[in-house]
Design an enzyme around this catalytic site. Structure first.
Site, PDB file in Angstrom:
ATOM      1  N   GLU A   1       1.637  -7.407   6.986  1.00 10.18           N
ATOM      2  CA  GLU A   1       0.608  -6.492   7.498  1.00 10.18           C
ATOM      3  C   GLU A   1       0.435  -6.513   9.005  1.00 10.18           C
ATOM      4  OE1 GLU A   1       0.354  -8.240   4.732  1.00 10.18           O
ATOM      5  OE2 GLU A   1      -0.672  -7.097   3.181  1.00 10.18           O
TER       6      GLU A   1
ATOM      7  N   GLY B   1       0.728  -5.565   0.117  1.00 11.07           N
ATOM      8  CA  GLY B   1      -0.005  -5.541  -1.152  1.00 11.07           C
ATOM      9  C   GLY B   1       0.870  -5.892  -2.354  1.00 11.07           C
TER      10      GLY B   1
ATOM     11  N   GLU C   1       0.630  -9.485  -2.444  1.00  7.59           N
ATOM     12  CA  GLU C   1      -0.753  -9.813  -2.844  1.00  7.59           C
ATOM     13  C   GLU C   1      -0.955  -9.594  -4.344  1.00  7.59           C
ATOM     14  OE1 GLU C   1      -2.553  -7.377   0.330  1.00  7.59           O
ATOM     15  OE2 GLU C   1      -3.706  -9.165   0.805  1.00  7.59           O
TER      16      GLU C   1
ATOM     17  N   ALA D   1       0.849  -1.201   0.000  1.00  6.05           N
ATOM     18  CA  ALA D   1       0.000   0.000   0.000  1.00  6.05           C
ATOM     19  C   ALA D   1       0.878   1.242   0.000  1.00  6.05           C
ATOM     20  CB  ALA D   1      -0.869  -0.008   1.251  1.00  6.05           C
TER      21      ALA D   1
HETATM   22  N1  COA Z   1       4.368   3.633   0.645  1.00  2.72           N
HETATM   23  C1  COA Z   1       4.828   4.871   0.366  1.00  2.72           C
HETATM   24  N2  COA Z   1       6.140   5.173   0.288  1.00  2.72           N
HETATM   25  C2  COA Z   1       7.004   4.178   0.503  1.00  2.72           C
HETATM   26  C3  COA Z   1       6.596   2.864   0.797  1.00  2.72           C
HETATM   27  C4  COA Z   1       5.217   2.609   0.874  1.00  2.72           C
HETATM   28  N3  COA Z   1       4.726   1.375   1.119  1.00  2.72           N
HETATM   29  N4  COA Z   1       7.704   2.097   0.980  1.00  2.72           N
HETATM   30  C5  COA Z   1       8.764   2.911   0.790  1.00  2.72           C
HETATM   31  N5  COA Z   1       8.343   4.164   0.513  1.00  2.72           N
HETATM   32  C6  COA Z   1       9.157   5.354   0.274  1.00  2.72           C
HETATM   33  C7  COA Z   1       9.909   5.747   1.539  1.00  2.72           C
HETATM   34  O1  COA Z   1       9.073   6.509   2.390  1.00  2.72           O
HETATM   35  C8  COA Z   1      11.051   6.568   0.951  1.00  2.72           C
HETATM   36  O2  COA Z   1      10.578   7.839   0.616  1.00  2.72           O
HETATM   37  P1  COA Z   1      11.492   9.163   0.930  1.00  2.72           P
HETATM   38  O3  COA Z   1      12.667   9.015   0.003  1.00  2.72           O
HETATM   39  O4  COA Z   1      10.568  10.287   0.578  1.00  2.72           O
HETATM   40  O5  COA Z   1      11.874   9.074   2.367  1.00  2.72           O
HETATM   41  C9  COA Z   1      11.354   5.814  -0.345  1.00  2.72           C
HETATM   42  O6  COA Z   1      10.182   5.031  -0.649  1.00  2.72           O
HETATM   43  C10 COA Z   1      12.514   4.866  -0.213  1.00  2.72           C
HETATM   44  O7  COA Z   1      12.280   4.053   0.913  1.00  2.72           O
HETATM   45  P2  COA Z   1      13.492   3.446   1.772  1.00  2.72           P
HETATM   46  O8  COA Z   1      12.914   2.745   2.936  1.00  2.72           O
HETATM   47  O9  COA Z   1      14.515   4.497   2.011  1.00  2.72           O
HETATM   48  O10 COA Z   1      14.076   2.443   0.657  1.00  2.72           O
HETATM   49  P3  COA Z   1      14.761   1.033   0.818  1.00  2.72           P
HETATM   50  O11 COA Z   1      15.035   0.575  -0.569  1.00  2.72           O
HETATM   51  O12 COA Z   1      15.875   1.087   1.803  1.00  2.72           O
HETATM   52  O13 COA Z   1      13.613   0.069   1.469  1.00  2.72           O
HETATM   53  C11 COA Z   1      11.468  -1.006   1.603  1.00  2.72           C
HETATM   54  C12 COA Z   1      12.486  -0.253   0.732  1.00  2.72           C
HETATM   55  C13 COA Z   1      10.281  -1.304   0.725  1.00  2.72           C
HETATM   56  C14 COA Z   1      12.076  -2.312   2.123  1.00  2.72           C
HETATM   57  C15 COA Z   1      11.065  -0.146   2.836  1.00  2.72           C
HETATM   58  O14 COA Z   1      10.777   1.162   2.380  1.00  2.72           O
HETATM   59  C16 COA Z   1       9.837  -0.666   3.551  1.00  2.72           C
HETATM   60  O15 COA Z   1       9.939  -1.592   4.353  1.00  2.72           O
HETATM   61  N6  COA Z   1       8.626  -0.068   3.255  1.00  2.72           N
HETATM   62  C17 COA Z   1       7.401  -0.449   3.876  1.00  2.72           C
HETATM   63  C18 COA Z   1       6.882  -1.696   3.217  1.00  2.72           C
HETATM   64  C19 COA Z   1       5.671  -2.260   3.940  1.00  2.72           C
HETATM   65  O16 COA Z   1       5.661  -2.492   5.129  1.00  2.72           O
HETATM   66  N7  COA Z   1       4.639  -2.540   3.137  1.00  2.72           N
HETATM   67  C20 COA Z   1       3.466  -3.192   3.630  1.00  2.72           C
HETATM   68  C21 COA Z   1       2.321  -2.263   3.604  1.00  2.72           C
HETATM   69  S1  COA Z   1       0.888  -3.134   4.201  1.00  2.72           S
END
Ligand code: COA
Length: 255
Positions: free
Chosen positions: A133, A110, A113, A65
């Site tokens: 989640e 997602g 998913e 998401a």
């Molecule tokens: N929604 C919106 N923005 C997101 C995002 C998400 N799900 N996941 C990452 N981003 C954004 C971050 O906020 C960051 O933005 P910024 O540069 O403005 O700070 C950018 O993407 C890069 O994220 P970052 O965490 O620095 O990159 P990374 O490559 O080191 O790690 C992930 C990537 C996906 C592993 C990590 O961002 C993460 O764990 N995100 C959450 C994923 C999650 O829990 N999803 C389940 C949702 S139910």
């Protein structure tokens, strides 16, 4: 800006989620464009036989998401958006076109998913999957609690969903979450191989597997029989037989 970059490759297309800066998270605008494109390539009278879906960049297939957009969404709008996500994901599953998710990087929530409603998953060696989640105080809400157990069994699904842990590529294949570890050319080669087969037969086999899985065995076998009967009236069936007799590769037209 397009939310999806589309590249044609003969009978299949490569779709890239164009949101590297948000790690290809599922935004409202992306879902709208996904919906339009799934409609464009679906149905019997279609030119596109398969789609390889990937994320932009090398970090993420899809981070789930769009959590920043979600934080700004009015609470009363969330159920409607989630219903749309569920409908669009289901339309991928019900499409006559074959969808291959190429997990070029992480796929969480997602993102996993979205890959689960595709027909096949090819995962890059460094990529990870996970239904994370419960770590955020919610449950998988776009089919994860239903599609994951149907794919890998309830025991494995419970272990993965209740812990919310991340799974690497080798383990994803071992558990049956992904078909194979590979590169994008591997995912495209898989699409190409599928596209060389008779398109109506491929679509009917896809639906026989998916729909039959929800039925009791006798009903499922009857469903398979119905799908088989449809192939009997196709030009492609005659082309397959003729090509065999003439010792040449068949040229299928999807008719
Ligand atoms: N929604 C919106 N923005 C997101 C995002 C998400 N799900 N996941 C990452 N981003 C954004 C971050 O906020 C960051 O933005 P910024 O540069 O403005 O700070 C950018 O993407 C890069 O994220 P970052 O965490 O620095 O990159 P990374 O490559 O080191 O790690 C992930 C990537 C996906 C592993 C990590 O961002 C993460 O764990 N995100 C959450 C994923 C999650 O829990 N999803 C389940 C949702 S139910």
């Amino acid at each position: 800006m397009s939310e999806i970059i589309i590249e044609a490759r003969g009978h299949f297309e490569v779709w890239t989620i164009n949101g590297e800066a948000r790690r290809n998270a599922l935004s409202v605008a992306f879902m709208k464009e996904l919906d339009e494109n799934v409609r464009r390539v679906s149905g019997r009278e279609r030119a596109v036989r398969a789609v390889v879906l990937r994320g932009a960049g090398d970090k993420a297939f899809c981070a789930g998401a769009d959590l920043k957009e979600r934080a700004k969404m009015k609470p009363e709008d969330v159920p409607h958006f989630l219903a749309e996500v569920r409908r669009i994901f289901r339309s991928i599953e019900q499409s006559d076109t074959v969808f291959i998710a190429y997990l070029n990087g992480v796929a969480f929530g997602g993102g996993t998913e979205l890959s689960l409603c595709c027909d096949l998953r090819v995962i890059a060696p460094e990529a990870q999957m996970g239904l994370t989640e419960v770590k955020l105080g919610i449950i998988p809400g776009a089919g994860g609690t239903q599609r994951l157990p149907r794919l890998v069994g309830r025991g494995v699904a419970k272990e993965l969903i209740l812990t919310g842990r991340r799974v690497g590529a080798e383990e994803a294949v071992r558990l049956g979450l992904a078909a194979r570890v590979g590169t994008q050319p591997d995912a495209e080669a898989l699409a190409q191989t599928i596209c060389e087969n008779a398109p109506i037969a491929v679509a009917l086999a896809k639906h026989a597997i998916d729909e039959g899985a929800h039925l009791e065995l006798d009903a499922a076998l009857a469903f398979e029989q119905e799908q088989y009967k449809v192939t009997l009236d196709t030009e492609d069936r005659w082309e397959g037989l003729a090509a065999f007799v003439e010792k040449r590769a068949p040229v299928y037209k999807g008719r």
